[in-house]
Design an enzyme around this catalytic site. Structure first.
Site, PDB file in Angstrom:
ATOM      1  N   ARG A  80       0.825  -1.202   0.000  1.00  0.00           N
ATOM      2  CA  ARG A  80       0.000   0.000   0.000  1.00  0.00           C
ATOM      3  C   ARG A  80       0.859   1.251   0.000  1.00  0.00           C
ATOM      4  O   ARG A  80       0.339   2.348   0.099  1.00  0.00           O
ATOM      5  CB  ARG A  80      -0.894   0.013   1.240  1.00  0.00           C
ATOM      6  CG  ARG A  80      -1.782  -1.207   1.313  1.00  0.00           C
ATOM      7  CD  ARG A  80      -3.183  -0.852   1.695  1.00  0.00           C
ATOM      8  NE  ARG A  80      -3.834  -0.064   0.670  1.00  0.00           N
ATOM      9  CZ  ARG A  80      -5.137  -0.058   0.480  1.00  0.00           C
ATOM     10  NH1 ARG A  80      -5.914  -0.804   1.218  1.00  0.00           N
ATOM     11  NH2 ARG A  80      -5.676   0.700  -0.435  1.00  0.00           N
ATOM     12  N   GLY A  81       2.172   1.076  -0.097  1.00  0.00           N
ATOM     13  CA  GLY A  81       3.041   2.249  -0.026  1.00  0.00           C
ATOM     14  C   GLY A  81       2.799   2.987   1.275  1.00  0.00           C
ATOM     15  O   GLY A  81       2.792   4.191   1.317  1.00  0.00           O
ATOM     16  N   CYS A  82       2.599   2.227   2.339  1.00  0.00           N
ATOM     17  CA  CYS A  82       2.234   2.794   3.641  1.00  0.00           C
ATOM     18  C   CYS A  82       0.986   3.655   3.476  1.00  0.00           C
ATOM     19  O   CYS A  82       0.056   3.220   2.850  1.00  0.00           O
ATOM     20  CB  CYS A  82       3.383   3.577   4.257  1.00  0.00           C
ATOM     21  SG  CYS A  82       4.729   2.513   4.743  1.00  0.00           S
ATOM     22  N   ILE A  83       0.964   4.830   4.056  1.00  0.00           N
ATOM     23  CA  ILE A  83      -0.228   5.660   3.931  1.00  0.00           C
ATOM     24  C   ILE A  83       0.162   7.110   3.750  1.00  0.00           C
ATOM     25  O   ILE A  83       1.040   7.570   4.380  1.00  0.00           O
ATOM     26  CB  ILE A  83      -1.168   5.573   5.149  1.00  0.00           C
ATOM     27  CG1 ILE A  83      -0.442   4.985   6.342  1.00  0.00           C
ATOM     28  CG2 ILE A  83      -2.375   4.769   4.791  1.00  0.00           C
ATOM     29  CD1 ILE A  83      -1.247   4.929   7.579  1.00  0.00           C
TER      30      ILE A  83
END
Lengths: 426, 105
Positions: free
Chosen positions: B102-105
């Site tokens: 998720r590519g972090c946030i």
């Protein structure tokens, strides 16, 4: 003997940690020296950058002296950083001077890595292709928007993670309002192109934001990974070959940590972010190096609110570390942010590592509406700038806004899993 | 969330088909999931990417994005799209039995 605490970076994290540490040790009569190093003396209120392109804020309002935000007993050194020599507990400054430390805090944030995307900084940069993620870019974009009479506006996020992941969406909402206000909305096609598979990272908020985009007639293009920006031809080209034509592109470039991190052996990852324990904020590089805010690799939003909430845990752990006590593992990834939606309204979202943004109210059942447009949230967003300079940076606690994410007032529904299972725990 | 039997092993997957527990993964399972995704033959290059995805996940807690894959996996972005046409990061994570990046946030 005096313990030397050196903080790299005089932005949100560095400033609030310096001031909180000063207050703690002043009260406790602790024998410490606190030094903050930054390459310049311009502290930019970064949430204000969003408003600059629309003529709603300018440099005079959002930039202040870094030194002036620090307590007078905190030393401020204006200098670039060459590298950190963690083996010798020394920071090497740009001019070769060396500064020893007992404890180091990395708070140098994240930077725009334009060169990582082919063509981005090439022909057309600041003519047809802009970013609002720094002050020169946001200022140049303001002039371009004022001259824009219609055509295709593409707002594109190159890659995650970015600072304030909702800002590009807010930009779209404000652009919709701005062109409506100018009476040319029907002549402007607005497209939001994201590498994510939805409008946002978290399912419930993503659905809400996607329907807002739809209501406002903004096209959403998902899983678009920008491989190249063609400023002359006026198109973005995806790695998968998809092309996206534009008359004006607003690009959020890939982010990376400070260059000096890359020059410091064992400190950063391949994008110069600093691997950091997500609960204690101690770096994995060495016990006496901690990190805060956008500079870390913790799986939380790169946002001022996260940095603010990290501050309390970080100061507690610095005190414990210097006293030889065990660290407290309490940071829960708490983030909240106002999402400006145009026409004098905003949403508010509140979440942490485990709980995604949910509807309800903040900070308790009576409070600001969550995940719902309201005028009150918009006013909250505007008031926040005062709060930022006068309370947050000074490291003062604010009644009702605690470090841990509040559960009161949140509406959990059976269709919205509390834990997002795909969120890996680091 | 649902439990499926893949290559003779019961595995739990979420609504999008990503593993809940990456430790339930085996190479035999990967071959079957790849087939589900339209990859009939897993080449050495496919495995190179899959192994890299798992290594990154266990080291960093999340799978890499396409850009990071292109820079660090030893396979170029162009080739990654040839290997995993539906989007390298997501498709390779699916086959590698790790959560969706998720590519972090």
């Amino acid at each position: 003997m005096t313990k030397r605490i050196v903080i790299l970076g005089g932005g949100t994290g560095g400033t609030l940690v310096a001031n909180r540490l000063h207050r703690h040790y002043h009260k406790a009569h602790g024998d410490v020296s606190i030094t903050v190093i930054d390459q310049d003396n311009h502290h930019v209120y970064q949430p204000g950058l969003l408003f600059v392109p629309f003529g709603l804020a300018d440099e005079r309002e959002i930039v202040r002296s870094r030194k002036a935000q620090l307590h007078k007993d905190v030393e401020f050194i204006e200098s670039g950083i060459e590298r950190v020599d963690s083996g010798r507990d020394v920071v090497v400054l740009a001019d070769g001077r060396e500064l020893g430390y007992d404890l180091l805090v990395i708070a140098t944030g994240s930077h725009l890595a334009l060169d990582e995307t082919e063509g981005l900084a090439g022909a057309g940069w600041n003519e047809k292709v802009f970013t609002f993620y720094d002050l020169p870019g946001a200022t140049a974009l303001a002039a371009a928007l004022a001259d824009f009479e219609g055509g295709r506006l593409v707002v594109n996020v190159v890659d995650m993670p970015i600072k304030c992941p909702v800002a590009p969406l807010e930009f779209c909402f404000l652009a919709d309002w701005y062109f409506t206000d100018r009476g040319i909305r029907d002549k402007v096609e607005i497209t939001y192109a994201t590498p994510l598979d939805g409008a946002f990272t978290k399912p419930v908020a993503s659905a809400t934001l996607a329907s807002l985009l739809d209501e406002k007639g903004i096209h959403l293009v998902t899983e678009f990974n920008t491989g190249e920006v063609d400023g002359i031809g006026g198109k973005l080209v995806g790695y998968d070959g998809r092309e996206m034509p534009f008359d004006l592109a607003v690009v959020v470039p890939l982010h990376s940590g400070g260059d000096y991190v890359g020059r410091s052996e064992g400190l950063g990852d391949d994008l110069n972010f600093v691997p950091t324990n997500k609960s204690t904020l101690q770096t994995l590089a060495k016990g006496n190096i901690f990190a805060i805010g956008d500079a870390t690799n913790v799986p939380a939003s790169k946002a001022g609110s996260v940095t603010h909430f990290e501050g309390e845990v970080l100061v507690e752990n610095i005190v414990r570390f210097l006293e030889g006590r065990d660290l407290s593992s309490t940071f829960d990834g708490h983030a909240n942010c106002f999402i400006e939606t145009g026409f004098g309204k905003a949403l508010l979202i509140d979440f942490n590592y485990e709980t995604e943004p949910l509807p309800g109210h903040y900070p308790s059942r009576v409070g600001m509406p969550l995940l719902k447009e309201s005028r009150m949230n918009h006013l909250g967003k505007l008031m926040f700038q005062w709060f930022y300079w006068h309370a947050l940076l000074q490291g003062r606690d604010v009644p009702g806004i605690g470090t841990d994410m509040p559960e009161h007032g949140k509406q959990h529904t059976s269709t919205t899993p509390n834990r997002a299972p795909e969120e890996a725990s680091a | 969330m649902s439990t499926a039997t893949i290559a003779g092993t019961a595995v739990e997957r979420n609504d999008e088909g990503f593993f809940v527990d990456p430790n339930q993964w085996t190479r035999d399972i990967a071959v079957e999931i790849a087939a589900e995704d339209g990859i009939t033959t897993m080449t050495d290059q496919h495995w190179q990417v899959i192994d890299f995805m798992r290594k990154e996940y266990f080291e960093k807690g999340t799978g890499p994005t396409v850009r990071v894959l292109g820079k660090t996996s030893g396979v170029s972005v162009k080739d990654l799209y040839l290997l995993f046409p539906k989007g390298p990061a997501k498709m390779a994570a699916h086959i590698a039995g790790i959560p969706k990046p998720r590519g972090c946030i």
